[in-house]
Design an enzyme around this catalytic site. Structure first.
Site, PDB file in Angstrom:
ATOM      1  N   TYR A   1      -2.206  -1.887  10.220  1.00  0.00           N
ATOM      2  CA  TYR A   1      -2.245  -2.019   8.754  1.00  0.00           C
ATOM      3  C   TYR A   1      -0.963  -1.442   8.146  1.00  0.00           C
ATOM      4  O   TYR A   1      -0.307  -2.079   7.319  1.00  0.00           O
ATOM      5  CB  TYR A   1      -3.473  -1.262   8.231  1.00  0.00           C
ATOM      6  CG  TYR A   1      -3.657  -1.290   6.721  1.00  0.00           C
ATOM      7  CD1 TYR A   1      -4.307  -2.353   6.111  1.00  0.00           C
ATOM      8  CD2 TYR A   1      -3.202  -0.248   5.917  1.00  0.00           C
ATOM      9  CE1 TYR A   1      -4.503  -2.375   4.734  1.00  0.00           C
ATOM     10  CE2 TYR A   1      -3.391  -0.260   4.546  1.00  0.00           C
ATOM     11  CZ  TYR A   1      -4.042  -1.318   3.960  1.00  0.00           C
ATOM     12  OH  TYR A   1      -4.233  -1.341   2.587  1.00  0.00           O
TER      13      TYR A   1
ATOM     14  N   SER B   1       0.868  -1.179   0.000  1.00  0.00           N
ATOM     15  CA  SER B   1       0.000   0.000   0.000  1.00  0.00           C
ATOM     16  C   SER B   1       0.901   1.225   0.000  1.00  0.00           C
ATOM     17  O   SER B   1       2.061   1.141   0.427  1.00  0.00           O
ATOM     18  CB  SER B   1      -0.852   0.013   1.269  1.00  0.00           C
ATOM     19  OG  SER B   1      -1.475   1.276   1.450  1.00  0.00           O
TER      20      SER B   1
END
Ligand SMILES: NC(=O)c1ccc[n+]([C@@H]2O[C@H](COP(=O)([O-])OP(=O)(O)OC[C@H]3O[C@@H](n4cnc5c(N)ncnc54)[C@H](O)[C@@H]3O)[C@@H](O)[C@H]2O)c1
Length: 245
Positions: A155, A142
């Protein structure tokens, strides 16, 4: 002749979002596609849809955090299609929650899917690719593997881990002709982003819109195919300019 003609491609998180768009593109480029997902209902429905384009599509229900289920993905893939050329190691989850209030079990759940699961799928992919003349793996990280953000510590830590896992595995298996790269998406229009957040996230993106899943799929195809034959250990960021700020 398609860019992934006759390649056998395993796609985790293949029932939805970025994984599903990539599966559609790979099928149109001639690949034999194995869709892997925890969501059986969505996975089976999408398998049926793709089978209208090609018979060489298989859905396998599996949880990427289970060693046994991950081993079974590769066993079934080889039994059905004979080999594994490409793995899009993409399944993941995200949740926003203040860190001081985050239960350890929630931290573990996120890191378990977003980092441990990615390792387990990469390990089995490599074991299979070592039996042949190599292959390509694309891990989904990401843009939040590069930069931080409030409320997503687990995350972001996991995605940063995926970027360095990618570098490390790429170096370890370069001589065996296994190329390993990562995709770092920005805000992409998929079910992982709550509907009510979409407008605000588009507004803080320099290109002033969310990314499309099809835009991610094209980058995955590039990294998975010979078009990127001199690229390994890299992480490609497609974020509408967010991390350039
Ligand atoms: N959409 C975004 O803005 C964005 C941004 C950066 C990174 N990503 C990453 O892209 C990847 C794909 O996300 P998406 O946006 O397409 O979301 P999505 O929710 O549409 O798709 C994710 C899929 O993964 C599956 N999945 C979740 N946990 C699983 C598990 N343990 N085992 C097997 N399958 C599992 C889900 O059932 C779902 O079908 C994820 O790794 C996500 O973190 C997404």
């Amino acid at each position: 002749m398609g860019k992934s003609q006759d390649k056998v491609a395993v796609i985790t998180g293949g029932a939805s979002g970025i994984g599903a768009a990539t599966a559609r593109l790979f099928v149109s480029e001639g690949a034999k596609v194995v869709l892997v997902d925890l969501n059986e209902e969505k996975g089976k429905a999408f398998e049926k849809e793709l089978k209208e384009l090609s018979q060489e599509v298989l859905f396998i229900k599996a949880n990427i955090t289970s060693e046994e289920e991950v081993k079974n993905i590769f066993k079934q893939t080889v039994e059905t299609f004979g080999k594994v050329d490409v793995v899009f190691n993409n399944a993941g989850i995200g949740r926003v929650h203040p860190s001081h209030d985050l239960e350890y079990s929630e931290w573990r759940k996120t890191v378990n899917v977003d980092l441990d699961g990615v390792f387990l799928v990469a390990r089995e992919s490599i074991r299979e690719m070592l039996k042949t003349d190599g292959g390509t793996i694309v891990n989904t990280a990401s843009m939040y593997g590069w930069v931080g953000s409030p409320g997503s510590a687990a995350y972001n830590a996991a995605k940063g881990g995926v970027i360095n896992l990618t570098r490390s595995l790429a170096l370890e298996y370069a001589e065996q002709n296994i190329r390993i790269n990562a995709l770092c998406p920005g805000f992409i229009d998929t079910p992982i982003i709550p509907e009510e957040d979409k407008q605000a996230l588009a507004a803080i993106t320099p290109l002033k819109r969310l990314g499309k899943t099809e835009e991610m799929a094209k980058a995955v195809l590039f990294m998975a195919s010979d078009d990127s034959s001199y690229m390994t250990g890299n992480s490609l960021t497609l974020d509408g300019g967010y991390t350039a700020q």
